[in-house]
Write an enzyme that holds these catalytic residues in place. Structure first.
Site, PDB file in Angstrom:
ATOM      1  N   ASP A 394      23.015   1.542  -0.185  1.00 35.62           N
ATOM      2  CA  ASP A 394      22.784   2.242  -1.662  1.00 35.62           C
ATOM      3  C   ASP A 394      21.441   2.341  -0.789  1.00 35.62           C
ATOM      4  O   ASP A 394      20.878   2.136  -0.329  1.00 35.62           O
ATOM      5  CB  ASP A 394      22.634   1.272  -2.886  1.00 35.62           C
ATOM      6  CG  ASP A 394      22.217   1.430  -4.051  1.00 35.62           C
ATOM      7  OD1 ASP A 394      22.279   2.663  -3.625  1.00 35.62           O
ATOM      8  OD2 ASP A 394      21.559   1.422  -4.919  1.00 35.62           O
ATOM      9  N   GLU A 397      19.747   7.794   1.052  1.00 32.40           N
ATOM     10  CA  GLU A 397      19.605   9.106   1.052  1.00 32.40           C
ATOM     11  C   GLU A 397      18.497   9.502   2.469  1.00 32.40           C
ATOM     12  O   GLU A 397      18.412  10.743   2.269  1.00 32.40           O
ATOM     13  CB  GLU A 397      19.631   9.348  -0.449  1.00 32.40           C
ATOM     14  CG  GLU A 397      20.412   9.323  -0.764  1.00 32.40           C
ATOM     15  CD  GLU A 397      21.021   8.274  -1.565  1.00 32.40           C
ATOM     16  OE1 GLU A 397      19.542   7.246  -1.965  1.00 32.40           O
ATOM     17  OE2 GLU A 397      21.792   7.933  -1.540  1.00 32.40           O
ATOM     18  N   ASP A 474      24.536   7.472  -9.724  1.00 33.59           N
ATOM     19  CA  ASP A 474      23.712   7.266 -11.573  1.00 33.59           C
ATOM     20  C   ASP A 474      24.936   8.626 -12.373  1.00 33.59           C
ATOM     21  O   ASP A 474      23.483   9.343 -12.927  1.00 33.59           O
ATOM     22  CB  ASP A 474      22.721   7.031 -11.559  1.00 33.59           C
ATOM     23  CG  ASP A 474      22.027   5.651 -10.906  1.00 33.59           C
ATOM     24  OD1 ASP A 474      22.961   5.357  -9.916  1.00 33.59           O
ATOM     25  OD2 ASP A 474      21.415   5.712 -10.205  1.00 33.59           O
TER      26      ASP A 474
HETATM   27  O1  MIG Z   1      17.382   2.502  -7.638  1.00 39.91           O
HETATM   28  O2  MIG Z   1      20.690  -1.801  -7.361  1.00 39.91           O
HETATM   29  O3  MIG Z   1      23.195   4.190  -7.313  1.00 39.91           O
HETATM   30  O4  MIG Z   1      24.530   1.864  -9.084  1.00 39.91           O
HETATM   31  O5  MIG Z   1      23.148  -0.509  -9.665  1.00 39.91           O
HETATM   32  C1  MIG Z   1      18.214   1.718  -8.571  1.00 39.91           C
HETATM   33  C2  MIG Z   1      20.363  -1.013  -8.385  1.00 39.91           C
HETATM   34  C3  MIG Z   1      19.348   1.155  -7.446  1.00 39.91           C
HETATM   35  C4  MIG Z   1      21.909   2.625  -7.702  1.00 39.91           C
HETATM   36  C5  MIG Z   1      22.944   2.792  -7.686  1.00 39.91           C
HETATM   37  C6  MIG Z   1      22.864   1.670  -8.964  1.00 39.91           C
HETATM   38  C7  MIG Z   1      22.648   0.111  -8.651  1.00 39.91           C
HETATM   39  C8  MIG Z   1      21.343   0.841  -8.986  1.00 39.91           C
HETATM   40  N1  MIG Z   1      20.843   1.370  -7.769  1.00 39.91           N
END
Ligand code: MIG
Length: 811
Positions: A394, A397, A474
């Site tokens: 996650d 980017e 999201d």
């Molecule tokens: O800033 O890890 O898209 O699926 O649950 C949020 C917490 C960080 C973003 C992801 C989401 C995940 C969440 N993450």
């Protein structure tokens, strides 16, 4: 247009050209253009400042050596013409202007009438003619509809919390698209990691623009004429998927906020108690110690080795989230090792660049360095030793500041190693997620050389499919997002990102009314999203920490029954889905397909984005509108069977179907042969016995289907531990012949029977197996047949001997 063009300097006339084997170099007034012929249908265009083009490497491309094909080059007064077996590439001299034609002399791709390639400082643009009947697809993960005509997009990977139906850019960046006109498709890949942009008729009616903030004009062109051939060539260039482990095709339950093992156990028990088939549970940030990557919180998730073992025995694989940011903290091993070895992204002036993410102040590994990728990859061993089966990447980017109101983080003077070139943040930004996934993938392979790695990623760039499945970040819990997931995922599939899914139920609450904070999702809405999500290649229910629970049992008995039914249908068809992934690993075609991919010559399909196909045979028409009264669906050419009722439809028709909460229309194309498995709650709960075949005959047709099997988890399939069976169905005036070919290959499935369902055919006169008449029975019996009066299926059970069998049915 002219006003816009004034800002740029254009390439102008060709002064001279030369040919070196399959490369043609054109010297124009200000720049050099190189056209490299890679195959009969594929070429590359580069632009440079001199005859010697920049050092050439790509993070996306796998195939760099192409067999030289014969080409013919001819010069006339006005143009240089390059001829391959399939294409005529015309380069006009004054000004430099490219026109690509096929063998029927149809124009496939054409520059505008004036000089089309321009630049201003570091920015480059390329302006193409946009015929009014041309349509566009691809661009990776983008909001909007299926047909991208009229849209413009930026390719810049970006964390986009609360993104809405017009937000751009999102997490992935794919400078790639497909053009389709008069049944001729072509593809363009702009292999440039800087921010690129594509204006497909938003700015100008008759032109489209490909551009980049910086970097080289470096394009690959693929001619179809089918979209399928475009995707095949694109994936020949950038590589294809490794087969996913079969359990990853199951249903996945997740949420941000399963705060301890107790909670996860409770979810697991509820899934099993309610008999909701599922194979994977995903751990979000909470399992770590203070959100430090590659640590484990033994207080809230005690005795992980034992715990994961028990979970695995119950049929649950566990996946853990890993973000790139490493907490800046002396004494924390990831930090200390990274600092000591100089593994983090740097500032030109001094020290490491930092941001603020979940653990607080963080440094970011520089994955553009092989050594760093190796270091990072090996860290997965820590999680594997705890019994974790895959990794969820996650924030890659990169998301470098989750507290913008507290900190100002800038990327100026930030440099990446970038293959020794030491380049700026902006050049490397888009490939960060790709390289993080590559590092993780290689690490998993190194630690478990014979297991298929499984990774889920949010960010990516062309090539990401080689390492990871992708989810669309999201999204929001509303009908627009549910609907939009279809064109989004379909266009990702067309962009060589086949293993994709959106969060089922939606991740974030409605932006305006924040309904989810106080209320459960509407049960109709939640049910509808599960009916659709059951057909996402990657099917995960997931939501944000502050949302109300949205697991399948949260919406009452009736909703739960419906949701279960669809998840179970997914499991039923998993051999078919898996076989689609097998196909994808060979030709790049995605399992989830827009209708246009299968029915390219049907203009009605150009922009159908509320229905989709699973491969060639299954059409899914989910309900994605609140209060829908009549469900209008389009059936393309062919004979279609309603999966639920058996009703037979002639295609090329719009059908209005009544809306029933319990069902969404699923239509099966006549001739389909669909391998299925018995109902199970998770993989390996039982053996696949019998192997079920759903066969859809019609009056007159011929069809065949090749089914591949392997162990579903190891890499032995790359060493030919597979087996294939070919099935052939021929129907003449209603009589049916069905041949099971002899099984080929080294893999041996378990001993089993075949249960063959000839769908919806009703009474028959006589059935023969290998020349001998079979007896009729009143229910399932080995070597007998019976008629299921409820469905009108003729059902035959025989042993799977691995030998050739012939079944003949006389109507
Ligand atoms: O800033 O890890 O898209 O699926 O649950 C949020 C917490 C960080 C973003 C992801 C989401 C995940 C969440 N993450």
């Amino acid at each position: 247009m002219e006003k816009f063009r004034k800002n740029f300097t254009f390439i102008g006339k060709i002064k001279s050209f030369k040919q070196v084997e399959n490369e043609l170099i054109f010297e124009a007034s200000h720049k050099f253009i190189k056209i490299i012929i890679l195959s009969n249908k594929m070429f590359r265009i580069r632009m440079g400042d001199s005859e010697n083009f920049a050092f050439d490497f790509s993070y996306s491309i796998i195939k760099t050596k192409w067999e030289k094909i014969p080409i013919k080059v001819k010069e006339t007064d006005i143009a240089i013409i390059i001829q391959t077996q399939e294409l005529k590439i015309i380069v006009e001299k004054s000004p430099y202007r490219l026109i690509v034609k096929n063998n029927d002399d149809q124009i496939i791709w054409e520059d505008i009438n004036s000089s089309a390639i321009g630049w201003k400082d570091n920015e480059i643009i390329y302006i193409k003619k946009m015929p009014e009947d041309e349509h566009y697809y691809g661009f990776g993960e983008k909001t909007g509809g299926l047909d991208k005509r009229g849209y413009s997009y930026r390719m810049h990977t970006k964390e986009s919390p609360f993104y809405q139906t017009k937000t751009d850019p999102l997490y992935q960046a794919h400078p790639y698209f497909i053009g389709l006109r008069k049944n001729n498709a072509y593809g363009v890949f702009f292999d440039n990691t800087w921010e690129t942009f594509f204006d497909m008729g938003k700015g100008f009616k008759d032109f489209y623009i490909i551009g980049a903030k910086n970097g080289e004009l470096n394009l690959y062109f693929f001619y179809g004429p089918t979209i399928k051939e475009v995707i095949e060539q694109y994936t020949e260039l950038i590589g294809r998927i490794m087969l996913p482990p079969i359990w990853s095709l199951g249903f996945v339950q997740c949420r941000w906020g399963y705060k301890d093992a107790k909670k996860v156990n409770e979810i697991a028990s509820k899934l099993r108690e309610n008999k909701i088939s599922s194979d994977m549970l995903v751990l979000d940030l909470d399992y770590m110690k203070g959100k430090r990557v590659f640590t484990w919180n033994d207080e809230t998730f005690p005795d992980p080795e034992n715990w994961t073992k028990i979970m695995n025995e119950k049929g649950f694989k566990l996946i853990t989230i890993i973000d790139p940011g490493v907490k800046v903290e002396d004494g924390y091993y990831m930090h200390d090792e990274g600092v000591k070895n100089d593994y983090f992204v740097k500032k030109t002036d001094d020290g490491f660049w930092h941001g603020y993410v979940w653990p607080g102040k963080t440094y970011f590994p520089d994955y553009t360095k092989e050594e760093v990728r190796k270091w990072w990859g090996e860290k997965v061993e820590f999680l594997l030793n705890k019994g974790i089966s895959g990794i969820w990447n996650d924030m890659n980017e990169i998301s470098y500041n989750i507290q913008p109101y507290l900190h100002r983080v800038k990327t100026k003077n930030t440099i990446f190693y970038d293959n020794g070139l030491n380049t700026s943040y902006e050049k490397n930004h888009n490939v960060y997620g790709l390289l993080m996934a590559k590092a993780t993938h290689e690490g998993l392979l190194k630690c478990q050389p014979n297991k298929r790695p499984w990774i889920l990623t949010r960010s990516g760039f062309p090539g990401i499919h080689r390492y990871a499945a992708v989810w669309t970040g999201d999204n929001t819990s509303n009908w627009q997002h549910m609907k939009m997931s279809i064109p989004m995922l379909c266009n990702m599939g067309l962009s060589a990102i086949p293993n994709v899914g959106a969060d089922i139920g939606g991740f974030s609450p409605w932006i305006n009314c924040l309904r989810k904070l106080v209320m459960r999702l509407d049960k109709n809405f939640a049910t509808r999203w599960h009916q659709l999500g059951a057909f996402y290649p990657f099917a995960r229910n997931h939501c944000v920490i502050f949302a109300r629970p949205q697991e399948p049992w949260e919406f009452g008995e009736e909703a739960l029954e419906i949701i279960k039914k669809y998840i179970l249908l997914r499991y039923h068809w998993i051999p078919y889905l898996y076989n689609l992934f097998v196909e994808c690993s060979k030709n790049g075609l995605p399992p989830m397909r827009p209708l246009i991919l299968e029915f390219q010559d049907d203009e009605i399909c150009y922009n159908i984005d509320d229905q989709f196909m699973w491969g060639e045979h299954i059409l899914v028409a989910p309900v994605i509108k609140k209060n829908l009264k009549l469900h209008k669906i389009y059936l393309p050419e062919g004979i279609w069977f309603d999966y639920w009722s058996g009703e037979r439809h002639h295609g090329k028709i719009i059908k209005s179907l009544p809306v029933d909460w319990h069902e969404i229309p699923i239509l099966i194309r006549a001739g389909a042969i669909i391998p299925c498995q018995p109902d199970m709650e998770y993989f390996r709960e039982k053996e696949i016995n019998p192997l079920i075949l759903e066969v859809y005959p019609d009056f007159n047709l011929e069809s065949e289907y090749t089914f591949q099997e392997d162990d579903g988890e190891s890499l032995e399939y790359l060493r030919e531990k597979i087996c294939t069976t070919q099935y052939i169905l021929s129907c003449k005036n209603g009589d049916i012949e069905f041949i099971i070919g002899a099984r080929k290959g080294q893999f041996k499935p378990n001993t089993r029977d075949y249960l063959i369902l000839f769908k919806f055919i009703g009474t028959v006169k006589n059935i023969e197996l290998d020349g001998t008449s079979l007896e009729k029975a009143s229910d399932e019996n080995l070597n007998k047949w019976y008629l299921d009066e409820r469905t009108n299926d003729i059902i035959i059970k025989i042993q799977d001997t691995g030998e050739k069998r012939i079944i003949k049915i006389n109507k």
